[in-house]
Write a protein that holds these residues in place. Structure first.
Motif, PDB file in Angstrom:
ATOM      1  N   ARG A 158       0.829  -1.206   0.000  1.00 21.34           N
ATOM      2  CA  ARG A 158       0.000   0.000   0.000  1.00 21.34           C
ATOM      3  C   ARG A 158       0.865   1.258   0.000  1.00 21.34           C
ATOM      4  NH1 ARG A 158      -5.075   0.176   1.795  1.00 21.34           N
ATOM      5  NH2 ARG A 158      -4.936   2.238   0.835  1.00 21.34           N
ATOM      6  N   TYR A 164      -5.399  -3.021 -15.790  1.00 19.55           N
ATOM      7  CA  TYR A 164      -4.907  -1.684 -16.129  1.00 19.55           C
ATOM      8  C   TYR A 164      -4.015  -1.141 -15.008  1.00 19.55           C
ATOM      9  CZ  TYR A 164      -9.378  -1.988 -18.694  1.00 19.55           C
ATOM     10  OH  TYR A 164     -10.444  -2.398 -19.469  1.00 19.55           O
ATOM     11  N   TYR A 186      -2.989   2.705 -13.687  1.00 18.84           N
ATOM     12  CA  TYR A 186      -3.199   4.138 -13.760  1.00 18.84           C
ATOM     13  C   TYR A 186      -2.249   4.829 -12.781  1.00 18.84           C
ATOM     14  CZ  TYR A 186      -7.665   3.840 -16.316  1.00 18.84           C
ATOM     15  OH  TYR A 186      -8.639   3.626 -17.257  1.00 18.84           O
ATOM     16  N   GLN A 243      -1.970   8.348 -10.527  1.00 13.88           N
ATOM     17  CA  GLN A 243      -2.723   9.489 -10.020  1.00 13.88           C
ATOM     18  C   GLN A 243      -1.770  10.378  -9.236  1.00 13.88           C
ATOM     19  OE1 GLN A 243      -5.917   8.812  -7.127  1.00 13.88           O
ATOM     20  NE2 GLN A 243      -7.149  10.355  -8.167  1.00 13.88           N
ATOM     21  N   PRO A 261      -4.753  15.078 -13.893  1.00 22.18           N
ATOM     22  CA  PRO A 261      -5.770  14.082 -14.248  1.00 22.18           C
ATOM     23  C   PRO A 261      -5.237  12.659 -14.100  1.00 22.18           C
ATOM     24  CG  PRO A 261      -5.541  15.756 -15.957  1.00 22.18           C
ATOM     25  CD  PRO A 261      -4.402  15.942 -15.030  1.00 22.18           C
ATOM     26  N   LEU A 262      -6.158  11.751 -13.956  1.00 20.69           N
ATOM     27  CA  LEU A 262      -5.808  10.343 -13.900  1.00 20.69           C
ATOM     28  C   LEU A 262      -5.146   9.944 -15.228  1.00 20.69           C
ATOM     29  CD1 LEU A 262      -6.422   8.178 -11.713  1.00 20.69           C
ATOM     30  CD2 LEU A 262      -8.433   7.564 -13.032  1.00 20.69           C
ATOM     31  N   LEU A 271      -3.785   6.936 -17.696  1.00 18.21           N
ATOM     32  CA  LEU A 271      -3.698   5.533 -18.041  1.00 18.21           C
ATOM     33  C   LEU A 271      -2.281   5.219 -18.477  1.00 18.21           C
ATOM     34  CD1 LEU A 271      -5.076   2.780 -18.612  1.00 18.21           C
ATOM     35  CD2 LEU A 271      -5.549   3.642 -20.919  1.00 18.21           C
ATOM     36  N   VAL A 321      -2.506  -1.181 -20.526  1.00 18.77           N
ATOM     37  CA  VAL A 321      -3.715  -2.016 -20.579  1.00 18.77           C
ATOM     38  C   VAL A 321      -3.300  -3.409 -21.021  1.00 18.77           C
ATOM     39  CG1 VAL A 321      -5.978  -2.374 -21.618  1.00 18.77           C
ATOM     40  CG2 VAL A 321      -5.150  -0.049 -21.223  1.00 18.77           C
ATOM     41  N   LEU A 341       0.216   8.031  -6.589  1.00 25.70           N
ATOM     42  CA  LEU A 341      -0.596   6.864  -6.245  1.00 25.70           C
ATOM     43  C   LEU A 341      -0.777   6.049  -7.522  1.00 25.70           C
ATOM     44  CD1 LEU A 341      -2.353   5.478  -4.016  1.00 25.70           C
ATOM     45  CD2 LEU A 341      -4.295   6.743  -4.964  1.00 25.70           C
ATOM     46  N   LEU A 387      -2.656   3.081  -9.309  1.00 29.35           N
ATOM     47  CA  LEU A 387      -3.905   2.349  -9.179  1.00 29.35           C
ATOM     48  C   LEU A 387      -3.984   1.236 -10.202  1.00 29.35           C
ATOM     49  CD1 LEU A 387      -6.239   5.441  -8.788  1.00 29.35           C
ATOM     50  CD2 LEU A 387      -5.857   3.710  -7.039  1.00 29.35           C
ATOM     51  N   LEU A 398     -14.889  -0.142 -14.472  1.00 32.14           N
ATOM     52  CA  LEU A 398     -13.609  -0.553 -13.927  1.00 32.14           C
ATOM     53  C   LEU A 398     -13.753  -0.813 -12.437  1.00 32.14           C
ATOM     54  CD1 LEU A 398     -11.344   2.125 -15.641  1.00 32.14           C
ATOM     55  CD2 LEU A 398     -11.487  -0.292 -16.225  1.00 32.14           C
ATOM     56  N   PHE A 409     -11.389  -0.884  -9.185  1.00 31.41           N
ATOM     57  CA  PHE A 409     -10.069  -0.416  -8.778  1.00 31.41           C
ATOM     58  C   PHE A 409      -9.630  -1.055  -7.469  1.00 31.41           C
ATOM     59  CE2 PHE A 409      -8.910   3.100 -11.577  1.00 31.41           C
ATOM     60  CZ  PHE A 409     -10.104   3.382 -12.205  1.00 31.41           C
ATOM     61  N   GLY A 410      -8.310  -1.201  -7.339  1.00 31.26           N
ATOM     62  CA  GLY A 410      -7.719  -1.489  -6.050  1.00 31.26           C
ATOM     63  C   GLY A 410      -7.566  -0.194  -5.260  1.00 31.26           C
ATOM     64  N   GLU A 411      -7.051  -0.310  -4.047  1.00 31.72           N
ATOM     65  CA  GLU A 411      -6.920   0.866  -3.193  1.00 31.72           C
ATOM     66  C   GLU A 411      -5.661   1.669  -3.486  1.00 31.72           C
ATOM     67  OE1 GLU A 411      -9.696  -0.083   0.592  1.00 31.72           O
ATOM     68  OE2 GLU A 411      -7.553  -0.457   0.855  1.00 31.72           O
ATOM     69  N   TYR A 445     -17.577   7.769 -10.763  1.00 31.19           N
ATOM     70  CA  TYR A 445     -16.777   7.083  -9.756  1.00 31.19           C
ATOM     71  C   TYR A 445     -16.552   8.034  -8.585  1.00 31.19           C
ATOM     72  CZ  TYR A 445     -15.483   3.579 -13.282  1.00 31.19           C
ATOM     73  OH  TYR A 445     -15.505   2.574 -14.233  1.00 31.19           O
ATOM     74  N   GLY A 471      -8.930   3.835  -3.353  1.00 23.43           N
ATOM     75  CA  GLY A 471      -9.009   3.865  -4.806  1.00 23.43           C
ATOM     76  C   GLY A 471     -10.380   4.346  -5.253  1.00 23.43           C
ATOM     77  N   LEU A 472     -10.579   4.387  -6.559  1.00 25.51           N
ATOM     78  CA  LEU A 472     -11.876   4.792  -7.092  1.00 25.51           C
ATOM     79  C   LEU A 472     -12.849   3.621  -7.006  1.00 25.51           C
ATOM     80  CD1 LEU A 472      -9.732   6.699  -8.584  1.00 25.51           C
ATOM     81  CD2 LEU A 472     -11.508   6.953 -10.329  1.00 25.51           C
ATOM     82  N   ASP A 530     -11.415  15.376 -14.812  1.00 22.23           N
ATOM     83  CA  ASP A 530     -10.331  15.715 -13.901  1.00 22.23           C
ATOM     84  C   ASP A 530     -10.668  15.510 -12.432  1.00 22.23           C
ATOM     85  OD1 ASP A 530      -9.012  18.564 -15.795  1.00 22.23           O
ATOM     86  OD2 ASP A 530      -8.872  16.388 -16.078  1.00 22.23           O
TER      87      ASP A 530
END
Lengths: 116, 113
Positions: free
Chosen positions: A9, A33, A35, A37, A42-43, A45, A48, A88, A90, A105, A107-109, B36, B43-44, B105
């Motif tokens: 983590r 995926y 990602y 952050q 913005p997030l 990518l 994939v 972070l 993700l 999607l 997501f994990g934490e 989300y 996470g999301l 965003d």
């Protein structure tokens, strides 16, 4: 409850270290995926994988190296990172693309990475 | 290419206030639309979704309607709680973009007691 588990983590590493982030999903999905952050951005990518094949590499520097040994596991190998790579990271999974309905999607934490 | 534009934050509201977070999109195909939510340190996670025009997604008191004519998917809640404080992301995907979801965003919501 999340079906996507990320480890570690939290990770602190120096610029010369080599480490790996791990992601595991128990949802029966076949797309995974990575990602990134970052604060106030913005997030992004990064990669994939669809049925274990990499289908997207979003101009990510080679110091990030993904690996997908099977459709349940995804790794991100890190080496000679820069402080600006602190973020972070993700992991997410979904049902596959290839023209089929993808859906949401999961997501994990996240793994919080700090590069010193 | 696809894009998602959502209302800039941060948004600060008092408990029980009405919430709207605007989201508009452009897409080359026929998109599915999502909201989300990301709580602090997590996470999301999917809040709600809609897959065709005029569908309404709803969850935990939040709602959003897929408006094809205005290419919008605005998030609303009639009475927010402190526990709704989080970052909210509007997103889309289509069958034509090889598995890539397009995210806005993010809008940070803070609800004060």
């Amino acid at each position: 409850e999340t079906g996507v588990t990320q480890t570690p983590r939290h990770l602190v590493m120096g610029m010369t270290n080599k480490k790996s982030l791990k992601c595991e999903q128990h949802l029966g999905h076949n797309a995974m995926y990575w990602y990134k952050q970052s604060a106030k951005k913005p997030l992004e990518l990064m990669f994939v994988y669809n049925f274990k094949e990499q289908t997207e590499n979003n101009s990510v520097p080679s110091r990030f190296s993904p690996e997908c040994p099977n459709s349940s596991h995804l790794f991100l190998h890190l080496h000679t990172l820069q402080p600006e790579d602190s973020a972070l990271y993700l992991c997410a999974s979904s049902h596959a693309g290839q023209g089929a309905f993808i859906g949401e999607l999961f997501f994990g934490e996240g793994s919080r990475l700090t590069v010193l | 290419g696809d894009s998602v534009t959502q209302m800039e934050g941060p948004v600060t509201l008092s408990e029980e206030a009405f919430l709207t977070i605007n989201c508009t999109y452009t897409a080359t195909g026929y998109p599915s639309l999502f909201w989300y939510v990301q709580y602090p340190g997590e996470g999301l996670q999917l809040l709600l979704k809609a897959t065709k025009a005029d569908d309404k997604g709803s969850n935990k008191g939040f709602e959003a309607t897929y408006r094809k004519e205005t290419t919008s998917f605005h998030l609303e809640k009639g009475s927010v709680q402190v526990s709704d404080s989080a970052v909210y992301f509007c997103a889309l995907n289509t069958n034509t973009n090889a598995g890539k979801s397009t995210f806005g965003d993010g809008t940070t919501l803070t609800v004060k007691p």
